[in-house]
Design a protein around this motif. Structure first.
Motif, PDB file in Angstrom:
ATOM      1  N   HIS A   1      24.758  13.785  -3.898  1.00 37.88           N
ATOM      2  CA  HIS A   1      24.302  13.383  -2.532  1.00 37.88           C
ATOM      3  C   HIS A   1      24.325  14.219  -1.410  1.00 37.88           C
ATOM      4  O   HIS A   1      23.266  14.160  -0.627  1.00 37.88           O
ATOM      5  CB  HIS A   1      25.448  12.457  -2.543  1.00 37.88           C
ATOM      6  CG  HIS A   1      25.490  10.829  -3.307  1.00 37.88           C
ATOM      7  ND1 HIS A   1      24.374  10.155  -3.373  1.00 37.88           N
ATOM      8  CD2 HIS A   1      26.510  10.546  -4.217  1.00 37.88           C
ATOM      9  CE1 HIS A   1      24.766   9.364  -4.409  1.00 37.88           C
ATOM     10  NE2 HIS A   1      26.042   9.427  -4.768  1.00 37.88           N
TER      11      HIS A   1
ATOM     12  N   GLU B   1      20.676  15.657  -1.558  1.00 34.20           N
ATOM     13  CA  GLU B   1      19.663  14.853  -1.073  1.00 34.20           C
ATOM     14  C   GLU B   1      19.756  14.790   0.571  1.00 34.20           C
ATOM     15  O   GLU B   1      18.800  14.886   1.277  1.00 34.20           O
ATOM     16  CB  GLU B   1      19.771  13.456  -1.381  1.00 34.20           C
ATOM     17  CG  GLU B   1      18.626  12.481  -0.912  1.00 34.20           C
ATOM     18  CD  GLU B   1      18.450  11.008  -1.761  1.00 34.20           C
ATOM     19  OE1 GLU B   1      17.446  10.548  -1.408  1.00 34.20           O
ATOM     20  OE2 GLU B   1      19.422  10.868  -2.497  1.00 34.20           O
ATOM     21  N   SER B   2      20.807  14.815   0.996  1.00 31.39           N
ATOM     22  CA  SER B   2      21.211  14.611   2.526  1.00 31.39           C
ATOM     23  C   SER B   2      20.465  16.244   3.186  1.00 31.39           C
ATOM     24  O   SER B   2      20.150  15.957   4.515  1.00 31.39           O
ATOM     25  CB  SER B   2      22.575  14.415   3.141  1.00 31.39           C
ATOM     26  OG  SER B   2      23.400  15.339   2.532  1.00 31.39           O
TER      27      SER B   2
ATOM     28  N   ARG C   1      16.951  16.108   3.000  1.00 29.22           N
ATOM     29  CA  ARG C   1      16.418  15.161   3.949  1.00 29.22           C
ATOM     30  C   ARG C   1      16.567  15.783   5.503  1.00 29.22           C
ATOM     31  O   ARG C   1      15.773  15.332   6.595  1.00 29.22           O
ATOM     32  CB  ARG C   1      16.808  13.757   3.908  1.00 29.22           C
ATOM     33  CG  ARG C   1      16.240  13.358   2.559  1.00 29.22           C
ATOM     34  CD  ARG C   1      16.512  11.590   2.571  1.00 29.22           C
ATOM     35  NE  ARG C   1      16.197  11.188   0.995  1.00 29.22           N
ATOM     36  CZ  ARG C   1      14.872  10.657   0.898  1.00 29.22           C
ATOM     37  NH1 ARG C   1      13.896  10.803   1.631  1.00 29.22           N
ATOM     38  NH2 ARG C   1      14.681  10.293  -0.311  1.00 29.22           N
ATOM     39  N   SER C   2      17.404  16.439   5.534  1.00 28.78           N
ATOM     40  CA  SER C   2      17.861  16.888   7.056  1.00 28.78           C
ATOM     41  C   SER C   2      16.673  17.739   7.759  1.00 28.78           C
ATOM     42  O   SER C   2      16.664  17.719   9.006  1.00 28.78           O
ATOM     43  CB  SER C   2      19.009  17.937   7.108  1.00 28.78           C
ATOM     44  OG  SER C   2      18.788  19.069   6.295  1.00 28.78           O
TER      45      SER C   2
END
Length: 815
Positions: A357, A360-361, A364-365
Motif C-alpha cells: 500500500h 501505491e501511495s 500516485r503521489s
C-alpha cells in the motif's frame, strides 16, 4: 525572462575577491566568507520553475516505476501485486538527486545554448538517466522501441533490470554516457578528460558523497590545476551530499558547511552550497547560472590574452535527503533520509501488505496522470518546456558516441636507427611522439604519473610543455603532457579524452601501472558493450607503455618489480586486448605507430628505456612486427633449419639473453642445432581462434616445430606463457623461464640469474632438454651444465667484490 544575477549584482558579494586579468584570485581571510552567497530574489520573481518541477515529478515517477513495475505502468487501474516484478533490482536513493541535476542542466542549456552533457558518478542511478532520456526523446532516437508514447513507456518500465532490457547500472548502451560508475571514484577525472581540448564543452559531473570518500576522487579534485582555459572546456562538479552509503553515514554527510567550505576552498574552488528544500529550484538555478558565468569569465580572460593565474573554478554542493520524495518511513523506521532508501526501499512489497500500500501511495503521489496527454504525444507541453532544443539535448551529444577522428601520423621509419647500433627504445619513441604532437596539436595527449623524463620520453618537450596550470613555469602554455602522481587520475583523464574522440598515451613504470587495473577492467567492459551497440561509432584505443621494467629496477629494488598488469590484461576478453613486447627500438617504433591508429583496443607496449642492441633494420622490423614473431636467422644455426632446440625470447632484456645463450651454445656445443625465435606480439600464442592474432597450428609449428624442445624466456611471470600454450599440441615440450618474484637492490645481470632467466639458465635448459635425444650432446651435458652453473656462482662473487657487472656481459653476442 531576465538572467540570474551575477555575483557582482547579488545582494551579498561572492566569497572570492574579484580578480584583474593576470592576477591571482585570492582566498578570503574569514572562514565565514568562504561560501559563495547569492541572492535568489530576482530569479524567483522572474523565472518560471513550474516546468522544471513537472519534469522532476515525471522522471521521479518513471525511475521508481522502473524498479518495481512490470504491468500497469501508468497506474490506470488500482495496483495489484501481480503488477510488481518478482525480482526487484535497482537503486532508488540517488535517483531523485540525479533527476534534479539533470533538470537544471536542461534549464541552463536552454538559456545559453550550451554544449553540455552529464556524467553521473552514481552510475547505479540508471533509472534516473533513462527516465530523462525517455522524456527528452533521446532514447527513442537510438532505440525505436522506446518511442515517447504509452507503448514506449510501458516497454521502458517493464524491461528495466529484466533480461534483454537495460541493466541496473548505466553502461555504454545508454545514450549520452561515457562513464559506467559501477566502481566508484572515477567520474570526476573522466569528466575532466572529456573537456580537455574541447573548448566550448561543459560537463556537469555528479560526484556521490560515498564516491567522494575514495582515493581516486580525492586526487581528481585537483584536475582543474591541469586545465588551460584558453584551449579546454570546463567541468561543473556537483558533490551530491545525501548523507548515506549502503548502510552507514558518509564522511561528507557529517561535515557542516564550514568543514565543506574550508576543504574545497583549499582544493582551489569557489564553493556554493544548495540545501534549502523549500526554495531549492531557485537556489539551484541561480547556482548553475553563477557557475556558468564564472566559467565563461575565466575562459574569456584566458582567450583574450589576459589569463588569470590560479583561477578558482566554481563547484556546487547539493544537500538533499537520500531517497528524496520517496517513502518517508516503514514500520516506524525512517526510509527517506536514511540508508534504507539506497537500493530498493520496499524490498518485500509483494509479500507485505503495508509495503504494498505504501508503494501505491508513493507512486500516485507524483500524479503522473496529470503530466501526460496522449493528444499531445505523451507528455504535456508544460513538461516539455523544461527541455532545450532537440539538437542540444544531453542524450544525443556527438561528443559521447561519434566524435572520433583518427590521428595524422608521421612515417615511423623516419625515426628509426641503424641496425647493429645501441639505442633506447624510449628515446626513439619520444622523438616519434614529439612529431605526433606537432601534427595533432589538439587531438593527442600524454598522461603520465610524473615519470616522463625518467622513462626517457622527454624529447616531446622540444615541441610542447607540461600543462600544470598552478605552476608559474607551465601555466597558459597549452602543454600536451599532463603529469600528476596519481595513476587513477591519469587513467580517468585518458578514458574521458578517448571516449570523446581523441587519442591518449599512458607511459608508466611497469610496477605501478597495476594500480589502475580495476579501472582498466571497468573501461574494457564499457567498450565491449559499446562495440556491441550498433549506434556507437569506433573510438581510439587506450595505449599504455610499460618501461622502467622489473629487469632494470636494480636501483629501486624488489618493491619496483611487478609485471602483473600484463597478467590482468590476459584474463580479459581477448578480442579487445593487444600486448606487444618489441625487442628493439625499430620494432617499438613500428608497434607504437600501429597502436596509435588502432581502434577500440587496449594496447600494452612493454620495452626498455636503457640502450639495447638494434637487431633489425626498419624493413626487417616491419616484417617481423606484421608477423608478430619470426625466426631470427642471424642467431640461429644455418638460418634455423632443422633445429634440435628452439630458443624463444619475448621482451627486450630476456631476448638479449636468448641471443647470448645461442652464441654460448654455438661456441661450447657446436653439435647442437639452435633456432632462435623472437615473439613481439604476445597474442599470437593462444590456441587458434581464441584471439584475432593467434596463429593456426601450421603457422605455430613452422616457428616452434612440432616436437622439438622449446625454451621460452619471457619478460614476466612464466604462468602467462603456460596458460597461452595449454591448448597447443604437445605443450609439455615447452619450458618457460621468466620472473620468479626474486629481486633486491642488485646489478642488472644478477636480476636475471636470481630469477633463472639469464643466458646461462637458457643454455642449461636447452642442453638438459636436447640431450635426452641428442647422443653426442648427452655425453657432454653434465660437463656443460656444471660449467654454466659455475659461471653464475662466479658472477655472484664478482658483484659482491666490485658492486657492478663485468662489462663484457653487455657486449653484443658474436656468431
Amino acid at each position: 525572462m531576465p538572467p540570474a544575477p551575477s555575483p557582482k549584482d547579488a545582494s551579498q558579494e561572492t566569497s572570492v575577491t574579484k580578480s584583474t586579468a593576470g592576477s591571482i584570485m585570492q582566498i578570503p581571510e574569514k572562514v565565514s566568507d568562504l561560501l559563495v552567497k547569492l541572492d535568489t530574489t530576482e530569479i524567483r520573481s522572474n523565472e518560471d520553475f513550474r516546468p522544471l518541477e513537472l519534469l522532476q515529478r515525471a522522471t521521479n515517477y518513471l525511475a521508481a516505476s522502473m524498479i518495481f513495475l512490470q504491468n500497469n505502468t501508468l497506474l490506470e487501474r488500482p495496483l495489484s501485486k501481480e503488477d510488481i516484478k518478482e525480482r526487484l533490482l535497482g537503486h532508488w536513493g540517488t535517483c531523485p538527486g540525479i533527476n534534479f541535476v539533470y533538470a537544471h542542466c536542461n534549464h541552463l542549456i536552454k538559456k545559453h545554448s550550451i554544449p553540455m552533457f552529464l556524467v553521473t558518478g552514481p552510475g547505479h542511478g540508471a533509472p534516473a538517466n533513462l527516465a530523462n532520456l525517455f522524456v527528452e526523446g533521446s532514447l527513442a532516437k537510438f532505440y525505436c522501441q522506446y518511442s515517447v508514447d504509452k507503448e514506449g513507456l510501458n516497454k521502458l518500465i517493464s524491461s528495466f533490470s529484466w533480461p534483454h532490457g537495460f541493466p541496473s547500472h548505466v553502461n555504454s548502451e545508454v545514450p549520452g554516457q561515457i562513464h559506467e560508475g559501477g566502481e566508484l571514484g572515477y567520474a570526476l577525472s573522466v569528466s575532466f578528460g572529456a573537456i580537455m581540448d574541447n573548448p566550448d564543452l561543459i560537463v556537469t559531473c555528479i560526484v556521490g558523497d560515498g564516491e567522494a570518500e575514495t582515493g581516486p576522487t580525492a586526487a581528481a579534485w585537483h584536475s582543474y590545476k591541469y586545465i588551460d582555459p584558453a584551449e579546454s572546456g570546463a567541468v561543473i562538479p556537483i558533490l551530491h551530499d545525501n548523507g548515506f552509503k549502503i548502510s552507514e553515514e558518509t564522511i561528507y554527510g557529517v561535515m557542516d558547511d564550514t568543514d565543506i567550505a574550508t576543504l574545497f576552498t583549499g582544493f582551489g574552488y569557489q564553493v556554493r552550497i544548495v540545501s534549502n528544500l523549500d526554495d531549492i529550484n531557485a537556489e539551484m538555478a541561480v547556482s548553475m547560472e553563477w557557475a556558468y558565468r564564472e566559467i565563461r569569465r575565466i575562459q574569456n580572460c584566458a582567450r583574450t590574452g589576459n589569463p588569470i593565474f590560479k583561477p578558482r573554478w566554481p563547484m556546487i554542493v547539493l544537500r538533499t535527503p537520500k531517497g528524496w520524495t520517496g517513502p518517508k518511513e516503514l514500520h516506524g523506521t525512517p526510509i527517506e533520509g536514511s540508508f534504507r532508501s539506497h537500493q530498493v526501499p520496499l524490498p518485500r512489497v509483494r509479500a507485505d501488505d503495508e509495503e504494498f500500500h505504501l508503494l501505491e501511495s508513493w507512486l500516485r503521489s507524483y500524479k503522473f496522470h496529470e503530466l501526460i496527454d496522449s493528444s499531445e504525444g505523451l507528455f504535456k507541453k508544460e513538461v516539455l518546456e523544461a527541455l532545450p532544443k532537440e539538437e542540444l539535448r544531453m542524450g544525443i551529444r556527438k561528443e559521447t558516441y561519434a566524435a572520433y577522428k583518427p590521428l595524422d601520423l608521421p612515417d615511423w621509419k623516419a625515426f628509426t636507427v641503424e641496425k647493429d647500433s645501441n639505442e633506447s627504445c624510449m628515446k626513439s619513441v619520444g622523438s616519434y611522439c614529439a612529431k605526433v604532437i606537432e601534427m595533432n596539436p589538439k587531438r593527442f595527449r600524454i598522461f603520465s604519473p610524473d615519470e616522463l623524463v625518467s622513462n626517457k620520453l622527454d624529447a616531446v618537450f622540444q615541441v610542447t610543455n607540461r600543462d600544470f596550470q598552478w605552476s608559474s613555469q607551465t601555466s597558459n602554455k597549452g602543454g600536451r603532457v599532463t603529469e600528476i602522481l596519481s595513476e587513477h587520475t591519469c587513467q580517468g583523464w585518458m578514458q574521458g579524452y578517448t571516449l570523446t574522440g581523441r587519442v591518449g598515451l599512458f607511459p608508466s613504470y611497469e610496477t605501478f601501472l597495476g594500480i589502475i587495473t580495476t579501472m582498466m577492467i571497468q573501461y574494457a567492459k564499457f567498450i565491449k558493450i559499446g562495440m556491441e551497440t550498433a549506434w556507437r561509432l569506433p573510438i581510439g584505443s587506450l595505449n599504455y607503455i610499460e618501461t622502467s621494467t622489473l629487469w632494470r629496477q636494480e636501483h629501486n629494488g624488489f618493491s619496483h618489480q611487478n609485471p602483473s598488469f600484463l597478467n590482468n590484461l590476459i584474463n580479459m576478453k581477448y578480442a579487445y586486448v593487444r600486448i606487444y613486447l618489441p625487442a628493439d627500438a625499430n620494432c617499438f617504433l613500428s608497434t607504437i605507430a600501429h597502436c596509435l591508429r588502432a581502434e577500440n583496443y587496449i594496447n600494452l607496449m612493454i620495452g626498455s628505456k636503457n640502450p639495447t642492441p638494434v637487431w633489425l633494420s626498419p624493413e626487417e622490423a616491419e616484417r617481423h612486427c606484421v608477423a608478430g614473431a619470426s625466426v631470427w636467422k642471424f642467431a640461429s644455426t644455418e638460418d634455423g633449419i632443422d633445429p634440435d632446440v628452439v630458443l624463444v625470447g619475448c621482451g627486450a632484456e630476456v631476448t638479449f639473453e636468448v641471443i647470448a645463450a645461442a652464441s654460448l651454445l654455438k661456441q661450447d656445443a657446436p653439435e647442437l642445432r639452435v633456432r632462435v625465435v623472437n615473439v613481439t606480439d604476445l597474442m599470437i600464442l593462444p590456441g587458434y581462434g581464441t584471439h584475432p592474432h593467434s596463429l593456426d597450428n601450421d603457422a605455430f609449428d613452422s616457428l616452434f616445430t612440432k616436437d622439438k624442445p622449446v625454451i621460452f624466456n619471457f619478460h614476466g611471470y612464466p604462468s602467462v606463457i603456460k596458460a597461452f600454450l595449454f591448448d597447443r599440441p604437445n605443450p609439455q615440450r615447452v619450458k618457460v623461464l621468466g620472473y620468479q618474484e626474486e629481486g633486491t637492490t642488485t646489478t642488472p645481470f644478477r636480476m636475471l640469474t636470481t630469477n633463472g632467466a639469464s643466458r646461462f639458465d637458457v643454455a642449461i635448459a636447452a642442453i638438459h632438454d636436447a640431450s635426452k635425444f641428442h647422443p653426442i650432446l648427452s655425453i657432454r651435458a653434465h660437463e656443460l651444465i656444471s660449467l654454466y652453473k659455475h659461471k653464475i656462482r662466479e658472477h655472484d662473487k664478482y658483484i659482491a667484490k666490485y658492486g657492478k657487472d663485468p662489462e663484457h656481459l653487455m657486449d653484443r653476442p658474436k656468431f
